[in-house]
Design an enzyme around this catalytic site. Structure first.
Site, PDB file in Angstrom:
ATOM      1  N   ASP A 171      31.303  22.132 -63.218  1.00  0.00           N
ATOM      2  CA  ASP A 171      29.886  23.050 -63.484  1.00  0.00           C
ATOM      3  C   ASP A 171      28.961  22.465 -64.320  1.00  0.00           C
ATOM      4  O   ASP A 171      29.628  22.421 -65.735  1.00  0.00           O
ATOM      5  CB  ASP A 171      30.179  24.308 -63.789  1.00  0.00           C
ATOM      6  CG  ASP A 171      29.021  25.143 -63.647  1.00  0.00           C
ATOM      7  OD1 ASP A 171      27.793  24.546 -64.015  1.00  0.00           O
ATOM      8  OD2 ASP A 171      29.180  26.404 -63.396  1.00  0.00           O
TER       9      ASP A 171
ATOM     10  N   ASP B 160      21.401  20.515 -61.341  1.00  0.00           N
ATOM     11  CA  ASP B 160      22.576  21.273 -61.229  1.00  0.00           C
ATOM     12  C   ASP B 160      23.720  20.905 -60.172  1.00  0.00           C
ATOM     13  O   ASP B 160      23.186  20.478 -59.120  1.00  0.00           O
ATOM     14  CB  ASP B 160      22.150  22.681 -61.149  1.00  0.00           C
ATOM     15  CG  ASP B 160      23.273  23.605 -61.132  1.00  0.00           C
ATOM     16  OD1 ASP B 160      24.080  23.519 -62.144  1.00  0.00           O
ATOM     17  OD2 ASP B 160      23.239  24.428 -60.295  1.00  0.00           O
TER      18      ASP B 160
END
Ligand SMILES: *[C@@H]1O[C@H](CO)[C@@H](O)[C@H](O)[C@H]1NC(C)=O
Ligand SMILES: *[C@@H]1O[C@H](CO)[C@@H](O)[C@H](O)[C@H]1NC(C)=O
Ligand SMILES: *[C@@H]1O[C@H](CO)[C@@H](O)[C@H](O)[C@H]1NC(C)=O
Ligand SMILES: *[C@@H]1O[C@H](CO)[C@@H](O)[C@H](O)[C@H]1NC(C)=O
Ligand SMILES: *[C@@H]1O[C@H](CO)[C@@H](O)[C@H](O)[C@H]1NC(C)=O
Ligand SMILES: *[C@@H]1O[C@H](CO)[C@@H](O)[C@H](O)[C@H]1NC(C)=O
Length: 431
Positions: free
Chosen positions: A112, A312
């Site tokens: 992440d 992202d």
């Protein structure tokens, strides 16, 4: 020898987890294989195979939660809007293998880039999945006391005075987590990082928490990169595989060694309002060769409000704020020239006949990235529906954040070069 032991450990682990034994690790040096959660190597692959429509709709619901989470990452603010109504299921999209403790225990952690601290499910965790890190079996495990400097770097820290233990809580997607701040050795491929600080999960609620933990690759002080300055110098790259391809593994390359030399760059921006996130300056979008109309305020980087554009790894479909998306979509539809446009869930530009789609070029300061059809369109398994795989940012996110998501990054090498404040992008078929 050591790597043979690791392979053997992993093989045993694989069998115990019901993994495909052909998925024996090829992690070497500072290179880790990256698997999509739906990969044949992933234990998180849904047991019941979903129909294409169900799959798309679920993925979109997860993205919705992800966007709310990303928007909530505002400095000194920990209130997270949780979508009402339907249940939120947010699961990680890409996982890597990490070995924690001494002797090493293998976990498949979610990668992440928008999170800093890692968290790992520990023995006794309430609400975690069955695969946990047995901290009592590790000779190098320790918890951090309330006076530890790192205790000021976690969200909502508090002190358990009787145990002299630094504990913290946070929300993630539709979940909450409570963890003890801890340290142990983490081994990634063949690199060992002693005294790596992470949250040892004690309690989770909801089902957004990655089952075997999360590896934070964000920009903040507790991220993997910040903790391995000497080893990796805040430099890493990844190539994400397409989850529909037969060869599912991409790669995560940590450190400056072996990074591509021939790559286009755009400046990486730091936004003090959202300090964990990797911002870039999106300056315009071409559909085919036409620059679409975009109000400058919709894409402006603003360090005061925290708005702008981020890259992202955890959101699946690119989200653009409404006026930007509308311009892209209208020009896309105009060029496709098929009048019967249908919708599917949150996608409003779908076709039930074959189409010839224009390319879409994302223009950043100093770098244009032209996305081929594979990064723009999703096709139903039966081939009867094709959708433009982008959407507008959901209404209930009251902040201006454009998110360049992982489907649009697949089969590209994305290089995060923090010391030189730049982000590199190059085509690289890795699936
Ligand atoms: C953090 O979580 C623990 C365990 O669920 C709970 O007892 C505590 O009250 C929470 N603290 C805060 C500040 O929310
Ligand atoms: C985590 O902290 C709690 C107190 O909040 C303590 O009871 C528990 O033993 C700690 N767990 C570990 C593994 O240290
Ligand atoms: C799959 O990817 C690996 C590298 O990750 C490569 O060595 C292998 O040749 C690929 N296999 C196929 C069938 O493309
Ligand atoms: C982003 O790009 C625009 C248009 O080129 C420029 O005016 C602006 O200064 C850039 N912002 C940053 C932070 O680089
Ligand atoms: C348009 O699409 C809808 C939904 O798939 C379909 O039912 C309808 O027959 C199509 N109309 C034409 C004119 O192709
Ligand atoms: C990106 O494309 C636009 C439009 O074709 C062009 O004007 C611009 O110079 C390109 N930028 C770079 C960095 O190549």
């Amino acid at each position: 020898m050591r790597s043979h032991i690791f392979s053997l450990v992993f093989l045993l682990f694989s069998v115990a987890q019901g993994l495909n034994p052909n998925c024996e690790t090829r992690d070497r040096g500072s290179n880790l294989q990256v698997f999509h959660v739906y990969s044949p190597c992933s234990p998180f692959r849904p047991s019941r195979s979903l129909s294409w429509e169900e799959d798309v709709l679920q993925t979109q619901a997860k993205d919705q939660a992800r966007l709310q989470y990303l928007s909530s990452l505002v400095a000194k603010k920990s209130v997270v809007p949780i979508a009402s109504g339907r249940q939120i299921v947010q699961s990680p999209t890409y996982i890597v293998r990490a070995n924690i403790g001494t002797p090493p225990q293998t976990l498949l952690m979610a990668m992440d880039t928008s999170n800093d601290a890692a968290w790992i499910p520990c023995t006794g965790c309430i609400g975690c999945s069955s695969t946990v890190f047995d901290n009592a079996k590790s000779t190098t495990f320790q918890t951090l006391g309330c006076q530890a400097a790192q205790c000021n770097q976690v969200p909502n820290p508090s002190c358990d005075a009787t145990a002299n233990s630094c504990v913290f809580n946070m929300t993630y997607g539709g979940s909450t987590i409570a963890a003890n701040l801890s340290q142990d050795t983490i081994t990634l491929a063949t690199d060992s990082v002693p005294s790596y600080t992470f949250g040892c999960l004690q309690k989770t609620t909801g089902n957004s928490v990655p089952p075997q933990g999360l590896l934070g690759l964000g920009r903040g002080p507790l991220s993997l990169l910040s903790q391995t300055q000497d080893l990796y110098q805040s430099t890493f790259s990844y190539c994400l595989p397409n989850f529909r391809s037969s060869n599912f593994s991409g790669s995560l390359r940590l450190g400056p060694v072996g990074q591509p030399l021939k790559i286009k760059y755009t400046p990486l921006l730091k936004n003090p309002r959202r300090p964990s996130l990797y911002f870039v300056n999106l300056t315009g979008i071409l559909v085919g060769s036409k620059a679409v109309d975009i109000p400058p305020s919709a894409i402006a980087f603003n360090p005061t409000t925290g708005s702008g554009t981020i890259i992202d790894s955890g959101t699946v479909f690119t989200r653009l704020v409404e006026p930007v998306y509308a311009s892209v979509r209208d020009e896309f539809r105009r060029r496709v020239k098929v009048t019967n446009v249908t919708s599917l869930g949150g996608f409003d530009t779908c076709y039930n006949v074959p189409i010839v789609a224009p390319t879409i070029t994302l223009m950043f300061t100093g770098m244009n990235v032209t996305l081929p059809q594979d990064n723009l369109l999703i096709h139903s398994t039966a081939g009867s529906i094709t959708c433009l795989a982008m959407a507008s940012a959901p209404d209930n996110v009251n902040s201006v954040l454009n998110v360049i998501a992982n489907m649009q990054q697949q089969n590209h090498r994305i290089l995060f070069d923090v010391p030189n404040s730049r982000l590199g992008v190059a085509r690289e078929p890795c699936s």
